[in-house]
Design an enzyme around this catalytic site. Structure first.
Site: not given
Length: 503
Positions: A123, A144, A156, A194
């Site tokens: 991540s 991900h 992802e 993120n």
């Protein structure tokens, strides 16, 4: 044509919550799955946990016992990396350490076929960096997942500098065949979610730090007006402040201390105190036995006005007019610049300025800003921020008007951009900047934020509905109010608005 079939063996390394969840996803899609964990007995426990979780679906009638047996039967526990040799794809979900991931993938290159695709569920670590020590970095890709992997839709698909496009496309197609919503992204700090999510926490923390209102009111406004499932304080208590602060600090450092990603001193204090949230029993809220969560700030009942004047069009807030009419309030419409007048009060949607500054510029002491809502016809709470010199009678008129429209009213201090508008503007701005820097496209931003962190709408789509020119105006006023680079508009947003894109 896809390089994977349902007969393709999927290897998963790491049998914790994430790894076991990924194994479940692959097995549900019909693949034979090899599950490995370096800790003795961990892979077997991971498989058992999958079975236990699925039994709950059987109890609810969502799966049959036969289907569960078949799914779990496709997950084979292996005890050495060498047994991964037949795998067409190996996904690692292990500790977030670059050296450990490089070591594992290096071993797999010697064990598996030259055609085997290697995927990292990292991540936060650069896919390019992980691949830098490999003999075949072109076969490495980021995959991900989001926790819990069997439920969360987003994957992802991260391309490192050397990742072959065909490999990324094959993982994209495979993820879609597993019922996921994949998005392509480049290997950059934070990838999409993120990175774009940082303002959701950062702006809430800052509003609280500046005394705009308390944590429970900010959370309530983002839930009940913004449509988010949780506010930033509830969510970081759930994630764990040690984890959330570490991610923010990592992104901040990776972007060379860009002020948009500045970590919060308030959150650092919680980390220093060991108050990590739910897992320690205390964070922004108290989770000890018998502790009651404080209620959000809600204005006392005020009288319903008889009439209200709407000057001009209210844009995204236009649904309020129908609510006023349904409440039995006489609505008078006139030409104007888009404001609501009730008694001595003038109500305007926040534009990113201090209400007090805008009131002084307009020579109108009784100006009151109201906040953005995801859907004014359905939202159950609204924030009002009066100018410092507003009369109590004017404030009461405004409160009574919105209460008549079915809203709980939270009176907050005069904070630029308020709560929901400020949060959306910064989320959308970060989304546009990710697109501008070629990390992904606009559609991927919206899919990622809805599928990965359950946003009620994609931030770019929502900002487009509000009006990109309005969002740009809010950001510029935030920048002027604070004098900080943190609120600089994305070049792509500037370009879109200059080019005439309204939505």
């Amino acid at each position: 044509m896809s390089i994977f079939t349902t007969e393709s063996v999927i290897g998963v390394i790491g049998a914790g919550t994430m790894g076991a969840g990924i194994a479940q996803v692959a097995a549900k899609a019909g693949h034979p799955v090899f599950l490995f964990d370096a800790a003795e007995g961990a892979a077997a426990r991971g498989r058992e946990n999958v079975a236990k979780g699925l039994q709950k679906l059987v109890a609810r009638g969502k799966m049959t016992a036969e289907d569960v047996d078949a799914l779990v039967g496709r997950i084979q526990v292996i005890t050495s990396l060498e047994e991964m040799a037949p795998a067409a794809l190996v996904i690692e979900a292990i500790v977030e350490r670059l050296d450990v991931k490089q070591s594992v993938f290096g071993q797999l290159e010697d064990i598996c076929s030259e055609q085997t695709v290697l995927a990292t569920n990292t991540s936060s670590i650069s896919v390019t960096a992980i691949g830098s020590t490999l003999k075949r970095p072109q076969n490495l890709v980021g995959m991900h997942f989001f926790n819990p992997a069997p439920i969360m839709k987003l994957v992802e698909v991260i391309s490192g500098l050397d990742t072959k496009p065909e490999i990324a496309d094959a993982i994209f197609d495979l993820s879609a065949s597993w019922g996921k919503k994949p998005v392509h992204a480049k290997s950059t700090p934070g990838f999409i979610v993120n990175r774009v999510a940082r303002p959701f926490y950062a702006e809430g923390f800052r509003i609280f730090q500046e005394g705009g209102t308390d944590t429970e009111t900010i959370d309530a406004l983002l839930r009940e007006a913004g449509g988010f499932r949780m506010g930033p304080f509830e969510l970081t208590d759930l994630i764990g402040h040690d984890v959330n602060y570490a991610v923010t600090s990592s992104v901040f450092a990776a972007y060379y201390n860009d002020q948009r990603f500045l970590p919060s001193l308030i959150q650092l204090e919680l980390v220093n105190a060991g108050h990590f949230g739910r897992k320690t029993g205390k964070g922004f809220y108290d989770y000890s036995e018998g502790a009651e969560k404080p209620a959000p700030s809600t204005a006392a009942d005020a009288d319903k006005p008889n009439t209200v004047t709407i000057e001009g069009e209210l844009g995204v807030a236009e649904p309020l007019v129908a609510l006023f009419e349904q409440a039995g309030i006489e609505v008078v419409r006139t030409e104007g610049d888009g404001c609501i007048r009730v008694g001595d009060a003038t109500l305007m949607l926040t534009n990113g300025q201090f209400t007090t500054v805008r009131a002084a510029e307009a020579s109108n002491r009784n100006l009151i800003h109201f906040d953005l809502a995801l859907d004014y016809s359905q939202s159950t709470r609204i924030a009002l921020a009066p100018a410092d010199k507003a009369d109590e009678s004017a404030i009461n008129k405004a409160v009574g008007l919105f209460q008549a429209a079915g809203k709980a009213v939270s009176l907050i201090d005069d904070i630029p951009g308020m709560v929901v508008m400020r949060t959306l503007a910064m989320l959308a701005n970060e989304g546009f900047d990710a697109v501008n820097q070629q990390v992904c496209n606009e559609e991927a931003v919206d899919i990622a934020m809805q599928g990965g962190v359950n946003y009620p709408r994609g931030p770019i789509s929502w900002a487009s509905e509000v009006g990109l020119a309005r969002i740009l105006h809010v950001l510029r006023n935030l920048g002027a109010s604070y004098g900080e680079d943190r609120y600089r508009p994305s070049p792509l947003l500037l370009r879109k608005v200059a080019g005439g894109r309204q939505s």
